[in-house]
Enzyme design. Structure first.
Site, mmCIF file in Angstrom:
data_model
loop_
_atom_site.group_PDB
_atom_site.id
_atom_site.type_symbol
_atom_site.label_atom_id
_atom_site.label_comp_id
_atom_site.label_asym_id
_atom_site.label_seq_id
_atom_site.Cartn_x
_atom_site.Cartn_y
_atom_site.Cartn_z
ATOM 1 N N LYS A 138 -18.913 -15.819 3.737
ATOM 2 C CA LYS A 138 -20.448 -15.445 3.960
ATOM 3 C C LYS A 138 -21.218 -15.132 2.672
ATOM 4 O O LYS A 138 -20.714 -14.230 1.978
ATOM 5 C CB LYS A 138 -20.722 -14.469 5.004
ATOM 6 C CG LYS A 138 -20.214 -14.831 6.546
ATOM 7 C CD LYS A 138 -20.517 -13.828 7.332
ATOM 8 C CE LYS A 138 -21.713 -13.623 7.953
ATOM 9 N NZ LYS A 138 -22.117 -12.448 8.986
ATOM 10 N N ARG B 122 0.844 -0.998 0.003
ATOM 11 C CA ARG B 122 0.153 0.036 0.025
ATOM 12 C C ARG B 122 0.731 1.443 0.079
ATOM 13 O O ARG B 122 0.284 2.233 -0.485
ATOM 14 C CB ARG B 122 -0.832 0.020 1.128
ATOM 15 C CG ARG B 122 -2.044 -0.941 0.936
ATOM 16 C CD ARG B 122 -3.004 -1.033 1.923
ATOM 17 N NE ARG B 122 -4.456 -1.252 1.703
ATOM 18 C CZ ARG B 122 -5.237 -2.001 2.536
ATOM 19 N NH1 ARG B 122 -5.049 -2.111 3.920
ATOM 20 N NH2 ARG B 122 -6.391 -2.115 2.213
ATOM 21 N N GLY C 257 -13.326 -3.851 1.137
ATOM 22 C CA GLY C 257 -14.904 -3.475 0.958
ATOM 23 C C GLY C 257 -15.194 -2.361 0.139
ATOM 24 O O GLY C 257 -16.294 -2.389 -0.693
ATOM 25 N N GLY D 105 -8.779 -7.004 -0.483
ATOM 26 C CA GLY D 105 -8.882 -8.221 0.614
ATOM 27 C C GLY D 105 -8.264 -9.431 0.558
ATOM 28 O O GLY D 105 -7.050 -9.521 0.076
HETATM 29 P P1 AMP Z 1 -14.635 -12.931 2.878
HETATM 30 O O1 AMP Z 1 -14.107 -11.903 3.597
HETATM 31 O O2 AMP Z 1 -16.335 -13.482 2.944
HETATM 32 O O3 AMP Z 1 -14.296 -12.978 1.306
HETATM 33 O O4 AMP Z 1 -14.185 -14.494 3.464
HETATM 34 C C1 AMP Z 1 -12.692 -14.522 3.244
HETATM 35 C C2 AMP Z 1 -12.662 -15.875 4.303
HETATM 36 O O5 AMP Z 1 -13.477 -17.000 3.762
HETATM 37 C C3 AMP Z 1 -11.181 -16.220 4.222
HETATM 38 O O6 AMP Z 1 -10.630 -16.306 5.408
HETATM 39 C C4 AMP Z 1 -11.134 -17.826 3.743
HETATM 40 O O7 AMP Z 1 -10.222 -18.709 4.237
HETATM 41 C C5 AMP Z 1 -12.554 -18.110 4.266
HETATM 42 N N1 AMP Z 1 -13.047 -19.203 3.312
HETATM 43 C C6 AMP Z 1 -12.933 -19.896 2.312
HETATM 44 N N2 AMP Z 1 -13.631 -20.937 2.039
HETATM 45 C C7 AMP Z 1 -14.118 -21.354 3.147
HETATM 46 C C8 AMP Z 1 -14.697 -22.618 3.499
HETATM 47 N N3 AMP Z 1 -14.885 -23.484 2.730
HETATM 48 N N4 AMP Z 1 -14.928 -22.686 4.900
HETATM 49 C C9 AMP Z 1 -14.503 -21.851 5.984
HETATM 50 N N5 AMP Z 1 -13.940 -20.439 5.672
HETATM 51 C C10 AMP Z 1 -13.829 -20.450 4.164
#
Ligand code: AMP
Length: 392
Positions: free
Chosen positions: A201, A35, A372, A349
């Site tokens: 999520k 960054r 974000g 991210g």
């Molecule tokens: P996000 O911030 O929603 O993009 O989520 C990213 C996070 O989701 C990272 O820490 C990943 O390791 C986690 N992630 C990806 N796939 C899985 C999975 N199958 N089960 C649990 N966590 C996951």
């Protein structure tokens, strides 16, 4: 069109530049200076044009007094000074005489970094709630405001919206590039157009799915999100991640966009994160299985869909990629896309970290610096830190 730094005569002007120096720091060491590196173009431009450059940034979150020590920008000033190959004056204050005098004493063509803007959050969250008096005070320190902190531009803070409300303003080179590159995916993308979504999520990605589902040809789903989609159509997902509030949404989407939404057909599963792993089809999960990465058949299906696409945007890792044994799906798709002649945009991210850590830093059309912020742009939202900037 927003004004950019090129639209101002910066000579003999005090130019406040809001940069994003929110870098990972551990044991007083910067773990990744990307960054800081990304901000150099705008800073060097202002210095070369003969401006007095006043830099502002946040670092981490400041909730109590003891958070200040580990979130001081002093080490960032040192690293910036090495990268710029010139002195960077660091002021250990966010307001007051010392700061004001340092700005007065600064020569044109010199640069100063103020302490972490979020130190002001200790006193009633003044920075993060865009306190009017604080924005006004900070704006009084300069003549022109340049916002180049894409990573915080989806927030309305005193150090972006607050200052820009009181001063002539423009965007820097980094934000200009982020907007231009992300537009390749959101405004008339070259078709066929695929959206890859992963991460934890479903609820975080609903806005993106809604905004892009009608303009894209495929949405490839990976990561923890997969299992809420599978559960919504009756699969046993064992102990995999479940976002219960999004079940209805997933079911509706699958019914309506059956050909567009592509789900994995197999997963790497484990009983516990650090136990043995097995490859399982969607209909073979035990009650205690956790799905942690997409399987080989799914990787091939994804590659096959991506083969003819001219534009690909990707937000969210396809598995729990921080752990080596669950990183295969993410790595294979990164590798596949890296040597193709396509427009490939990687959201910020975790996806950006995965792409950079796995060695694909320069391999794509764009890797965003804002998680974000890039997600909100893909949702079709306006970002307040950019909206407030003067029009040409
Ligand atoms: P996000 O911030 O929603 O993009 O989520 C990213 C996070 O989701 C990272 O820490 C990943 O390791 C986690 N992630 C990806 N796939 C899985 C999975 N199958 N089960 C649990 N966590 C996951």
């Amino acid at each position: 069109m927003k004004k950019t730094i090129r639209d101002f005569d910066l000579n003999n002007k005090k130019v406040i530049i809001r940069v994003d120096f929110n870098v990972p720091v551990k044991d007083n060491k910067i773990l990744d200076d990307n960054r800081i590196v990304m901000s150099l173009k705008t800073i060097n431009y202002a210095l070369d044009k003969g401006a007095k450059v006043i830099l502002m940034s946040h670092l981490g979150r400041i909730k109590e007094e003891k958070d200040k020590e580990k979130n001081s920008l002093e080490i960032v000033a040192k690293r910036l000074s090495e990268l710029l190959n010139r002195e960077v004056k660091f002021i250990n204050n966010t307001r007051g005489k010392e700061l004001e005098q340092a700005i007065n004493n600064l020569n044109f063509g010199e640069v100063l970094l103020m302490q972490n803007t979020r130190f002001e959050d200790l006193d009633g969250k003044k920075e993060s709630s865009n306190d009017l008096e604080l924005g006004k005070y900070w704006s009084s320190l300069g003549d022109i405001f340049i916002n180049d902190a894409f990573g915080t531009s989806h927030r309305s803070h005193a150090s972006n919206v607050g200052i820009a409300s009181n001063l002539e303003s423009g965007i820097g080179f980094l934000i200009e590039e982020e907007i231009e590159k992300l537009k390749l995916a959101t405004d008339n993308p070259e078709k066929p157009f695929a959206v890859i979504l992963g991460g934890a999520k479903v609820s975080d990605k609903i806005g993106v799915i809604k905004n892009l589902v009608d303009i894209c040809d495929y949405i490839l789903i990976g990561g923890g999100m997969v299992y809420t989609f599978l559960k919504s159509i009756g699969y046993n997902i064992g102990n995999s991640l479940l976002d219960s509030d999004s079940l209805e949404f997933c079911k509706e989407m699958l019914a309506k966009y059956n050909d567009k939404i592509i789900l994995p057909v197999d997963s790497i599963v484990s009983k516990e994160f650090d136990k043995d792993i097995t490859l399982k089809n969607n209909d073979c999960f035990d009650d205690d299985d956790i799905g942690l990465d997409i399987g080989q058949k799914s990787i091939e299906i994804f590659k096959n869909k991506l083969k003819d696409c001219n534009t690909v945007i990707w937000n969210g890792p396809l598995g729990y990629s921080e752990i080596e044994k669950y990183s295969n799906g993410t790595k294979e798709i990164l590798k596949y896309l890296s040597d193709k002649d396509k427009i490939v945009i990687i959201g910020g991210g975790d996806t950006a970290s995965a792409a950079i850590n796995f060695g694909y830093k320069g391999a794509f059309t764009h890797i965003s610096t804002g998680g974000g912020a890039s997600l909100e742009l893909l949702e079709g939202k306006k970002l307040p830190g950019i909206e407030i900037i003067d029009e040409k």
